[in-house]
Design a protein around this motif. Structure first.
Motif, PDB file in Angstrom:
ATOM      1  N   HIS A  44       0.839  -1.197   0.000  1.00  0.00           N
ATOM      2  CA  HIS A  44       0.000   0.000   0.000  1.00  0.00           C
ATOM      3  C   HIS A  44       0.876   1.249   0.000  1.00  0.00           C
ATOM      4  O   HIS A  44       1.982   1.250   0.549  1.00  0.00           O
ATOM      5  N   GLU A  52      -8.177  -5.381  -4.872  1.00  0.00           N
ATOM      6  CA  GLU A  52      -9.124  -4.956  -3.835  1.00  0.00           C
ATOM      7  C   GLU A  52      -8.547  -5.148  -2.433  1.00  0.00           C
ATOM      8  O   GLU A  52      -8.675  -4.258  -1.569  1.00  0.00           O
ATOM      9  N   GLN A 103      -5.922  -2.481  -1.773  1.00  0.00           N
ATOM     10  CA  GLN A 103      -6.517  -1.161  -1.558  1.00  0.00           C
ATOM     11  C   GLN A 103      -7.173  -1.065  -0.179  1.00  0.00           C
ATOM     12  O   GLN A 103      -7.086  -0.026   0.497  1.00  0.00           O
ATOM     13  N   VAL A 118      -2.835   0.449 -10.610  1.00  0.00           N
ATOM     14  CA  VAL A 118      -2.746   0.708  -9.164  1.00  0.00           C
ATOM     15  C   VAL A 118      -1.932   1.974  -8.898  1.00  0.00           C
ATOM     16  O   VAL A 118      -2.308   2.818  -8.071  1.00  0.00           O
ATOM     17  N   GLU A 132      -3.916   5.035  -9.750  1.00  0.00           N
ATOM     18  CA  GLU A 132      -4.970   5.333  -8.772  1.00  0.00           C
ATOM     19  C   GLU A 132      -4.397   5.732  -7.417  1.00  0.00           C
ATOM     20  O   GLU A 132      -5.132   6.193  -6.535  1.00  0.00           O
ATOM     21  N   TYR A 183      -2.920   4.039  -4.818  1.00  0.00           N
ATOM     22  CA  TYR A 183      -3.006   3.320  -3.540  1.00  0.00           C
ATOM     23  C   TYR A 183      -1.942   2.246  -3.375  1.00  0.00           C
ATOM     24  O   TYR A 183      -1.954   1.491  -2.396  1.00  0.00           O
TER      25      TYR A 183
END
Length: 350
Positions: free
Chosen positions: A134, A190, A193, A210, A213, A215
């Motif tokens: 993350h 998922e 995130q 990823v 976006e 995250y």
């Protein structure tokens, strides 16, 4: 007298036409015999609509199989394992899919097929699969994963293998972490995130998605740590035994992998640069995978220029899966690898 002369002329003309027609029919019959002599060999290919099938798409689209006397028929599959099963069972002649523990267990159980060519691998300097955490994680290295959770697709999958090998290359083992199977690529994204796991393995174009976006962040590219033959071209036992047809198929495949490599994988000064046929290849892949060209451009897997298999890695994989008790009975890579057919195909292309 004139009537007799006219009748004679008409008769002569009719006879000449008949002879000409007979000659043409004889000629056509001769041509038909030649066509029969060069009748195309029907080959059924089982594959997925993935970018890593690009050389097969190219060979189909550009007529390379036809040029080699191969009538290629495609059977589309929704998952990888059924392709291996269909190839071993002879339901398809050629399978194109990932190399997993399930495949090796099939061979250990008596099923027969051979891996003959490259269909995608992890290679240093090319983005394919990476370990991500993350974006706000304090994990900076693979060593930091001790006692953490790593998301993978399935136990015994290519993702499981890559995670285990990455750990070992950095002084850890699978026992030092918790592997969490989530069954799908979207599931991996998922769980990363939502922070249900500490790290995941992802491939392109999902890595870039990823990062876009915001995250996730990349810890390492798998190909920068290990060389790994992720997927391959398989032949059924009977098709591999038909050396003439098998070699012709691989000649077409080798031409297509060269076309793919030159278009999308060539480098200048260490950076990938679009080749002469870049746009064409992207469009072919987009059409066969039902994806937008912009998405295709984000995930172009590395392949050998002539489709040559990273053969020594197959035994490395088998040994690792056996060590992890993911293969019931260890096998010898020689039972499942045949590089002679492609070597002959490349020789004939030279």
């Amino acid at each position: 007298m004139r009537k007799r002369t006219a009748f004679a002329l008409i008769s002569a003309l009719f006879l000449a036409c008949m002879l000409a027609a007979c000659g043409q029919e004889s000629s056509n019959g001769s041509t038909g015999s030649t066509d029969s002599d060069t009748e195309q060999a029907s080959v059924d290919i089982g594959m997925l609509k993935l970018t890593s099938s690009a050389p097969l798409f190219i060979a189909l689209e550009k007529g390379y199989f036809e040029e080699e006397g191969i009538d290629a028929q495609v059977s589309w599959f929704e998952a990888a394992q059924p392709i291996a099963v269909a190839t071993a069972g002879g339901d398809v002649d050629v399978g194109a899919t990932g190399i997993t523990a399930s495949l090796y267990n099939m061979v250990a159980g008596g099923e027969e097929l051979v891996i003959v060519a490259d269909k995608g691998r992890e290679q240093e300097g090319y983005s394919s699969t990476a370990l991500l955490v993350h974006s706000d994680s304090d994990i900076e290295t693979v060593e930091d994963l001790k006692d953490k959770k790593i998301g993978i697709t399935q136990t015994g999958s290519t993702f499981h293998y890559m995670a285990g090998r990455l750990l070992e290359e950095h002084g850890l083992t699978s026992a030092d972490v918790e592997m969490v199977p989530v069954n799908s690529i979207p599931g991996l994204m998922e769980t990363l995130q939502s922070k249900q796991v500490d790290a995941v393995l992802l491939n392109e174009p999902n890595i870039t998605m990823v990062l876009d976006e915001g995250y996730g962040k990349v810890i390492t590219q798998v190909g920068d740590v290990i060389d790994y033959q992720t997927s391959g071209i398989f032949f059924s036992k009977s098709f591999a035994g038909d050396t003439e047809a098998a070699t012709k198929f691989l000649k077409a495949y080798a031409k297509a992998t060269q076309y793919y490599y030159d278009a999308v994988l060539t480098k200048e000064n260490g950076e990938i640069v679009p080749g002469e046929n870049y746009d064409e290849v992207i469009q072919i892949i987009a059409e066969y995978t039902d994806q937008e060209p912009a998405i295709i451009e984000r995930g172009l897997p590395y392949m050998d220029p002539y489709g040559q298999l990273l053969a020594p890695d197959i035994q490395t994989q088998i040994d690792w899966y056996a060590k992890e008790e993911l293969i019931a009975v260890p096998i010898d890579a020689d039972e499942i690898v045949n590089t002679d057919l492609l070597d002959q195909a490349i020789k004939e292309l030279e």
